[in-house]
Design an enzyme around this catalytic site. Structure first.
Site, PDB file in Angstrom:
ATOM      1  N   ILE A   1       0.912  -1.114   0.053  1.00 28.25           N
ATOM      2  CA  ILE A   1       0.046  -0.054   0.044  1.00 28.25           C
ATOM      3  C   ILE A   1       0.907   1.209   0.074  1.00 28.25           C
ATOM      4  O   ILE A   1       1.018   2.000  -0.960  1.00 28.25           O
ATOM      5  CB  ILE A   1      -1.001   0.016   1.401  1.00 28.25           C
ATOM      6  CG1 ILE A   1      -1.843  -1.220   1.295  1.00 28.25           C
ATOM      7  CG2 ILE A   1      -1.771   1.271   1.065  1.00 28.25           C
ATOM      8  CD1 ILE A   1      -2.766  -1.237   2.394  1.00 28.25           C
ATOM      9  N   CYS A   2       1.404   1.455   1.166  1.00 26.44           N
ATOM     10  CA  CYS A   2       2.140   2.772   1.389  1.00 26.44           C
ATOM     11  C   CYS A   2       3.624   2.793   0.526  1.00 26.44           C
ATOM     12  O   CYS A   2       4.068   3.848   0.540  1.00 26.44           O
ATOM     13  CB  CYS A   2       2.378   3.013   2.793  1.00 26.44           C
ATOM     14  SG  CYS A   2       0.810   3.086   3.597  1.00 26.44           S
ATOM     15  N   LEU A   3       4.069   1.893   0.221  1.00 26.30           N
ATOM     16  CA  LEU A   3       5.188   1.814  -1.012  1.00 26.30           C
ATOM     17  C   LEU A   3       4.781   1.723  -2.187  1.00 26.30           C
ATOM     18  O   LEU A   3       5.322   2.601  -3.046  1.00 26.30           O
ATOM     19  CB  LEU A   3       6.249   0.576  -0.427  1.00 26.30           C
ATOM     20  CG  LEU A   3       7.491   0.498  -1.180  1.00 26.30           C
ATOM     21  CD1 LEU A   3       8.402   1.748  -1.081  1.00 26.30           C
ATOM     22  CD2 LEU A   3       8.191  -0.638  -0.867  1.00 26.30           C
TER      23      LEU A   3
END
Length: 215
Positions: free
Chosen positions: A117-119
């Site tokens: 998600i955040c990467l």
């Protein structure tokens, strides 16, 4: 971005590092790696960036509920207040992207929790904007081994370069004759390099330096 040749390697003067959401909430559902490994590696990566004067952006997501940045990472940049976001995708927050754009640097080095998600989100968007994106896989982690692996495959298919934190260190250093940074890197390796750090301490002992012995 060239995929082969010398220009395909990282250069500290062209790099900028963004570390995303290494916070308590994200660690509670980190299952792709042993959490202490990610803690060790991301702190080692941050210290390496500091040695080379690579600009480093720290960011968190709703830290009032997800927790502050882990202490060891914050301690590397004690004067820097992490950018606290509501955006899940860091690259949609102009507070982050404006810093990167103003730097003029095109080699974007990213590590995050969680990988899927955040990467993945900022990686895919930044690639579309022309950045050369390097994702530090062992300073990032997902909710499962499969989630981490699928995300790395997705990012690589989009054009990102998967890399590990020690490889980042080696590409930034490139030549151990560069004494200005070599000595500082030896200290980072001693603290975060695992068996390499142990071997270095042993070598210093044999040379009479007693590294890590307390003497």
């Amino acid at each position: 971005m060239p995929k082969t040749g010398l220009d395909a390697l990282l250069r500290p003067e062209d790099s900028i590092l963004v570390l995303i959401d290494h916070q308590p909430y994200q660690f509670t559902n980190l299952n792709s790696h042993e959490p202490t490994m990610i803690v060790n590696n991301v702190i080692g990566l941050a210290k390496t960036a500091k040695v080379f004067n690579v600009p480093t952006v720290l960011t968190t997501v709703i830290e009032e509920r997800g927790g502050y940045l882990i202490k060891g990472l914050q301690d590397v940049f004690p004067e820097q207040k992490p950018i606290n976001r509501t955006f899940i995708n860091t690259w949609e927050d102009p507070n982050v992207t404006s810093i990167v754009r103003k730097s003029g640097r095109k080699q974007l080095v990213l590590a995050a929790l969680w990988t899927e998600i955040c990467l993945a989100m900022p990686t895919i968007q930044a690639l579309g904007e022309g950045y050369d994106v390097f994702v530090v896989t062992d300073a990032s982690g997902g909710v499962s081994a499969e989630a981490h692996d699928m995300a790395v495959r997705r990012m690589a298919a989009a054009g990102a370069v998967p890399i590990t934190w020690l490889a980042v260190m080696a590409e930034w250093q490139r030549d151990w004759a560069r004494e200005k940074t070599a000595a500082a890197l030896a200290g980072v390796l001693a603290e975060h390099g695992g068996a390499s750090g142990v071997a270095f301490a042993w070598e210093m002992q044999l040379l009479g330096g007693h590294a890590g012995s307390g003497r």
